[in-house]
Design an enzyme around this catalytic site. Structure first.
Site, PDB file in Angstrom:
ATOM      1  N   HIS A 108      23.029  44.328   2.420  1.00 25.65           N
ATOM      2  CA  HIS A 108      24.381  43.866   2.121  1.00 25.65           C
ATOM      3  C   HIS A 108      25.013  44.602   0.910  1.00 25.65           C
ATOM      4  CE1 HIS A 108      27.966  41.798   2.521  1.00 25.65           C
ATOM      5  NE2 HIS A 108      27.846  40.986   1.556  1.00 25.65           N
ATOM      6  N   HIS A 146      32.923  41.742  -1.886  1.00 24.25           N
ATOM      7  CA  HIS A 146      32.247  42.328  -0.774  1.00 24.25           C
ATOM      8  C   HIS A 146      32.926  42.009   0.306  1.00 24.25           C
ATOM      9  CE1 HIS A 146      29.923  38.505  -0.404  1.00 24.25           C
ATOM     10  NE2 HIS A 146      30.392  38.318  -1.624  1.00 24.25           N
ATOM     11  N   CYS A 151      29.915  46.270   5.327  1.00 24.85           N
ATOM     12  CA  CYS A 151      30.170  46.186   4.089  1.00 24.85           C
ATOM     13  C   CYS A 151      29.720  47.313   3.261  1.00 24.85           C
ATOM     14  CB  CYS A 151      28.999  45.012   3.799  1.00 24.85           C
ATOM     15  SG  CYS A 151      27.365  45.256   4.117  1.00 24.85           S
TER      16      CYS A 151
END
Length: 281
Positions: A30, A42, A151
């Site tokens: 991530h 994010h 992401c």
């Protein structure tokens, strides 16, 4: 930090850094942009943030943020947006901290077996990277798509301002509003790696006359690395630089146009407040 190991300590990261952590036993990573003062901007799927069943999970990012005691505004996001700001602890979720590398050589890029860790593309100045992240916190980053707009794509855009030219659509394209710009197709290193594995396997099958398993494995390895390198956003010849203000327009975020002035001012003020007294590189 070693040449091929991007793991860093918290004291080593600075505003504008593209950071990431691994999830689900290193199954995937991530990504986000560190904006200073222990905060990360994010991008994640809106359905995850809006789902009551997902939010009730004890291991969910959402659950950890709503109970965050270190940062009262942890998990801040605009309505219907997948871009959020959280504290570093909630972003990492007890995982290790890694910093994405930019401007690496071809040899270093190819030496990284796993994608989603580095790019040959040059990073813009940290001030501009942070400004983009905070601006997109106000306007959003379109619809989350695991393969086309994820992401890592968000962080790559914040760092470079690059988008894939062929994915910029016009009003007359007939494409669904909000998906007119596919920023991440081929840009995400993780997605590129998976795609390269399948491409390499296909090429190896084509060489069906090769009896040696070693020979087939060599073909697959060569194709994997070459294909992954060819799709790196720093190598592609179909990318263009796009200002974050123009990105919002091309993405079809008309719902924010009436608030554009206020959002821009809020983003600027947020940037000044969060980075006052902070030294960049």
């Amino acid at each position: 930090m070693g040449v091929l190991i991007n793991r860093v300590e918290r004291s080593e990261i600075k505003p504008g850094d593209h950071i990431y952590t691994y999830r689900a036993a290193y199954t995937y990573s991530h990504h986000g942009i560190f904006v200073g003062e222990n905060k990360v901007v994010h991008f994640t799927a809106q359905k995850h943030l809006n789902s009551s069943s997902w939010a009730s999970s004890g291991s969910s990012l959402y659950n950890s943020m709503i109970t965050c005691s270190s940062y009262p505004e942890c998990g801040f996001r605009k309505p219907n947006s997948g871009v959020l700001r959280s504290c570093l602890d909630c972003f990492l979720r007890n995982g290790s901290l890694y910093r994405y590398e930019y401007g690496v050589s071809k040899s270093v890029f190819l030496a990284h077996v796993r994608g989603g860790t580095c790019s040959t593309a040059k990073s813009d100045p940290p001030e501009e990277v942070t400004r983009r992240a905070l601006y997109l916190l106000q306007t959003g980053f379109g619809n989350y798509d695991l393969l086309q707009n994820n992401c890592e794509d968000f962080a790559l855009y914040c760092k470079t301002g690059l988008v894939i030219e062929g994915k910029v659509k016009t009003e007359g394209s007939g494409q669904k509003k909000g998906n007119k710009l596919g920023v991440g197709v081929g840009a995400s290193g993780q997605v590129s790696s998976v795609s390269s594995v399948f491409d390499a396997a296909s090429e190896a099958i084509r060489y069906s006359t090769l009896k040696s398993l070693v020979s087939r494995a060599t073909v697959m390895a060569a194709m994997y690395f070459l294909d992954r390198y060819a799709t790196d956003i720093g190598v592609r010849d179909d990318v263009i630089k796009m200002a974050v203000e123009d990105l919002a327009v091309n993405m079809g975020w008309e719902g924010h146009h009436g608030e554009e002035a206020d959002d821009t001012e809020a983003s600027k003020q947020d940037f000044i407040t969060m980075n006052s007294g902070t030294s960049f590189y």
